[in-house]
Scaffold this active site. Structure first.
Site, mmCIF file in Angstrom:
data_model
loop_
_atom_site.group_PDB
_atom_site.id
_atom_site.type_symbol
_atom_site.label_atom_id
_atom_site.label_comp_id
_atom_site.label_asym_id
_atom_site.label_seq_id
_atom_site.Cartn_x
_atom_site.Cartn_y
_atom_site.Cartn_z
ATOM 1 N N ASP A 199 0.821 5.864 -4.372
ATOM 2 C CA ASP A 199 1.035 5.071 -5.587
ATOM 3 C C ASP A 199 0.066 3.896 -5.575
ATOM 4 O OD1 ASP A 199 3.112 6.788 -6.114
ATOM 5 O OD2 ASP A 199 4.681 5.403 -5.443
ATOM 6 N N ASP A 240 15.612 8.565 -4.438
ATOM 7 C CA ASP A 240 15.033 9.332 -3.319
ATOM 8 C C ASP A 240 15.749 9.000 -2.008
ATOM 9 O OD1 ASP A 240 13.224 10.599 -4.954
ATOM 10 O OD2 ASP A 240 11.604 9.166 -4.579
#
Ligand code: ADP
Length: 309
Positions: free
Chosen positions: A17, A256
């Site tokens: 990311d 997650d």
């Protein structure tokens, strides 16, 4: 030597990311100055595997990375978490997956994901990991890799009596042939709405909304409801499991962390309700820190949190 012993096997994406904070999001054609550039390892598969490993489950990640500097950053994060990487393939022709993220002052974002090597994870890559799949207690899947590979992995797990956990993200309608292989589906509110066509889901309506998923062959559905925790829906009815009260700073990887924690707890023989309680604590802790893999708690931190409430 490659490992055959693991409790949790996660099959999915790994990304890097790249985030820049800026006052306002750029308009098409506009160039603006932003804040500092931050690089963090992410991707749903990698995040969930790191969560399970940090919580103490012997975990292997099956994924494809490029042969580039981004892959090195991901591998460093996996090794810090104690995550098994024996079946990670380094793709010689495709770059590692990256997510380019702009976030403005109000937290609004613009994201472009270039899946790269994640799009090349094949059923053959899964077959090579058969020694771990047949010995694992649970397999965890998401939808950031080709659907053909997801279906193949679920089939292989079912054949070898390894429990299948699916987190259907990014949300899309699923083929009945996949749903019937899923033992436990973990979905947030948006995902439940997309999967079922229901127009509402909260603590009181989750059971009704998830009915069609049970009819399609899923054994239990866990609907995550942010700070309100989660609801388990199965053939015997619905059970609400309240969340933990924390000062949330960044909830990006809460889902997650939750999925990784469920896998870890089930692999260690806990009941589904106990596993959800454990996962609520782990996910709440991850929401108190910035970042994805770096914000995920250890087992000791989760146990302390559970004792203190
Ligand atoms: P996603 O991150 O996928 O959108 P949720 O927002 O439902 O999913 O969050 C997943 C889990 O993370 C929740 O079930 C809960 O356990 C935990 N969680 C999320 N936000 C908070 C919060 N603000 N406070 C406490 N726990 C939270």
């Amino acid at each position: 030597m490659r490992s055959t012993g693991c409790d949790v096997v996660v099959i999915g994406s790994s990304n890097i990311d790249m985030t820049v904070r800026c006052r306002e999001l750029p308009l098409p054609g506009q160039t603006i100055l932003g804040d500092d550039f931050v690089i963090t390892p992410g991707g749903k598969g990698a995040n969930q595997a790191v969560a399970a490993a940090k919580l103490g489950a012997r975990t292997q990640l099956i994924a494809r990375l490029g042969n580039d500097v981004f892959a090195e950053a991901s591998m460093n994060s996996f090794s810090r978490a104690g995550l098994g990487t024996d079946y990670i393939v380094r793709d010689e022709t495709s770059p590692s997956g990256v997510a380019l993220i702009f976030v403005d002052e109000n937290g609004e974002n613009q994201i472009v994901v270039a899946p790269g090597a994640n799009g090349k994870l094949t059923p053959a890559d899964i077959d090579r990991a058969l020694p771990v799949i047949e010995n694992a207690k649970v397999m965890v899947l998401q939808l950031e890799i080709p659907m053909e590979t997801v279906r193949h992995a679920a089939q292989l797990a079912t054949q070898h009596k390894t429990r299948v956990i699916l987190n259907p993200a990014p949300a899309r309608v699923l083929p009945p042939s996949l749903l019937e292989q899923v033992d436990i589906l973990i979905a947030n509110e948006t995902e439940v709405l997309v999967l079922t066509g229901a127009d509402d889901v909260d603590t009181s309506t989750a059971a009704r909304a998830c009915g069609p998923l049970l009819e399609a062959g899923v054994e239990s559905v866990i609907t995550t409801l942010g700070k309100n925790g989660a609801v388990i829906t199965s053939g015997v009815g619905a059970t609400k499991v309240p969340g933990f009260k924390v000062k949330a700073i960044d909830t990006t990887s809460a889902g997650d962390t939750f999925a990784g924690a469920i896998a870890c707890a089930l692999a260690q023989g806990r009941s589904l309700e106990d596993a959800v309680h454990f996962a609520n604590a782990a996910a709440a802790l991850s929401a108190t820190k910035q970042g994805a893999q770096v914000s995920m708690p250890t087992r000791a931190e989760v146990e302390k949190m559970i004792e203190s409430q």
